[in-house]
Design an enzyme around this catalytic site. Structure first.
Site, PDB file in Angstrom:
ATOM      1  N   GLY A  18       0.770  -1.232   0.000  1.00 55.20           N
ATOM      2  CA  GLY A  18       0.000   0.000   0.000  1.00 55.20           C
ATOM      3  C   GLY A  18       0.805   1.288   0.000  1.00 55.20           C
ATOM      4  N   SER A  19       1.940   1.304  -0.709  1.00 51.47           N
ATOM      5  CA  SER A  19       2.686   2.571  -0.724  1.00 51.47           C
ATOM      6  C   SER A  19       1.947   3.642  -1.533  1.00 51.47           C
ATOM      7  CB  SER A  19       4.113   2.371  -1.237  1.00 51.47           C
ATOM      8  OG  SER A  19       4.147   2.128  -2.615  1.00 51.47           O
ATOM      9  N   ASN A  20       1.237   3.244  -2.591  1.00 50.60           N
ATOM     10  CA  ASN A  20       0.438   4.237  -3.322  1.00 50.60           C
ATOM     11  C   ASN A  20      -0.734   4.717  -2.468  1.00 50.60           C
ATOM     12  OD1 ASN A  20       1.301   4.783  -6.246  1.00 50.60           O
ATOM     13  ND2 ASN A  20       1.622   2.576  -6.011  1.00 50.60           N
ATOM     14  N   MET A  96      -4.995  -6.715  -6.714  1.00 53.42           N
ATOM     15  CA  MET A  96      -4.661  -7.796  -7.652  1.00 53.42           C
ATOM     16  C   MET A  96      -5.855  -8.716  -7.929  1.00 53.42           C
ATOM     17  SD  MET A  96      -1.620  -6.943  -8.280  1.00 53.42           S
ATOM     18  CE  MET A  96      -0.849  -8.332  -9.108  1.00 53.42           C
ATOM     19  N   ARG A  97      -7.006  -8.127  -8.199  1.00 53.45           N
ATOM     20  CA  ARG A  97      -8.194  -8.898  -8.543  1.00 53.45           C
ATOM     21  C   ARG A  97      -8.795  -8.321  -9.804  1.00 53.45           C
ATOM     22  NH1 ARG A  97      -9.719 -13.573  -6.904  1.00 53.45           N
ATOM     23  NH2 ARG A  97     -11.926 -13.092  -6.844  1.00 53.45           N
ATOM     24  N   ASN A 113      -7.147   3.471 -11.597  1.00 53.88           N
ATOM     25  CA  ASN A 113      -6.128   2.461 -11.282  1.00 53.88           C
ATOM     26  C   ASN A 113      -4.755   3.015 -11.634  1.00 53.88           C
ATOM     27  OD1 ASN A 113      -5.052  -0.232 -10.731  1.00 53.88           O
ATOM     28  ND2 ASN A 113      -4.819  -0.446 -12.954  1.00 53.88           N
ATOM     29  N   HIS A 115      -1.069   1.752 -12.998  1.00 52.93           N
ATOM     30  CA  HIS A 115      -0.421   0.614 -13.647  1.00 52.93           C
ATOM     31  C   HIS A 115       1.046   0.971 -13.885  1.00 52.93           C
ATOM     32  CE1 HIS A 115      -0.120  -2.984 -16.091  1.00 52.93           C
ATOM     33  NE2 HIS A 115       0.556  -2.282 -16.983  1.00 52.93           N
ATOM     34  N   GLY A 149     -11.963  -3.723 -20.256  1.00 53.33           N
ATOM     35  CA  GLY A 149     -10.718  -4.314 -20.751  1.00 53.33           C
ATOM     36  C   GLY A 149      -9.574  -4.037 -19.786  1.00 53.33           C
ATOM     37  N   GLU A 180       5.373   6.913  -9.093  1.00 57.13           N
ATOM     38  CA  GLU A 180       3.963   6.508  -9.027  1.00 57.13           C
ATOM     39  C   GLU A 180       3.193   7.350  -8.018  1.00 57.13           C
ATOM     40  OE1 GLU A 180       2.961   2.349  -8.609  1.00 57.13           O
ATOM     41  OE2 GLU A 180       4.676   1.725  -9.817  1.00 57.13           O
TER      42      GLU A 180
END
Ligand code: GRF
Length: 207
Positions: A18-20, A96-97, A113, A115, A149, A180
């Site tokens: 959870g650094s972001n 990660m789901r 999100n 990425h 997508g 990030e």
């Protein structure tokens, strides 16, 4: 908050350290930041970010997907938690789901999100290995609206970093991570303030 700005209520979904998430919590502390983090939800009970969120005074919930009979049942539990938190925006931060089309549709234009690549290059996992294998000299991160997508939604913000001679996936990952946090905080501010809006499959920006 005394600044008088109407902060959007944001929930952060995580699976790991959870650094972001922490970067968003810290950015949102500023009186003039247009969002507040009201809840953190992890799909793993041992996600390190849960404890970090609690130390910041944020309500943090483990909703482990393994404890539910189906993706639908798990997403229903996540939806209940989001509703209880009165979340208006969802930030995925190392979550990660893969989500169902129904869940994504319910949050269209309100779920974002981060990425670890310059999309549309290197979707999916192992993005730093993908970048090294491709031989690119520039890599980075992208914050985008979430659509059906995977890693395909309209782009809100990107930051590039150089690929250096001798880089490994780990050294490159660290360099990307170092940009990030600022990128995600900047992108969330754009969305929460209404300066970046998803429209007809594109991000529309205004001042
Ligand atoms: C980040 O590299 C993010 O881009 C990716 O997963 C990682 C999560 O790291 N989606 P953290 O949990 O935010 O530290």
């Amino acid at each position: 908050m005394s600044s008088g700005i109407q902060k959007k209520r944001v929930a952060v979904l995580i699976s790991g350290r959870g650094s972001n998430m922490t970067a968003l919590i810290e950015a949102a502390r500023a009186a003039d930041y247009p969002a507040e983090i009201v809840a953190v939800i992890a799909n793993k009970a041992d996600a390190g970010g849960l404890e970090t969120a609690r130390t910041h005074g944020i309500a943090a919930h483990a909703i482990p997907h393994r404890e539910y009979p189906s993706k639908q049942a798990h997403e229903a539990a996540v939806s209940d938690a989001l509703r209880a938190a009165k979340a208006e925006i969802v930030c995925l931060a190392g979550y990660m789901r893969l989500m169902s089309a129904e869940f994504v549709g319910a949050w269209e234009g309100r779920m974002i999100n981060i990425h670890p690549s310059l999309l549309p290059l290197f979707k999916g996992l192992h993005t730093h290995e993908q970048a090294l294998d491709a031989g690119v000299r520039v890599h980075g991160c992208t914050v985008h609206f979430v659509t059906a997508g995977m890693d395909e939604g309209p782009i809100i913000a990107q930051t590039a970093v150089p690929v250096l001679n001798g880089d490994t996936a780990d050294t490159l990952a660290l360099r990307v991570l170092s940009v990030e946090h600022e990128t995600y905080a900047r992108a969330l501010a754009l969305v929460a303030s209404g300066k970046a809006v998803m429209k007809d499959g594109r991000t529309v920006f205004s001042d």
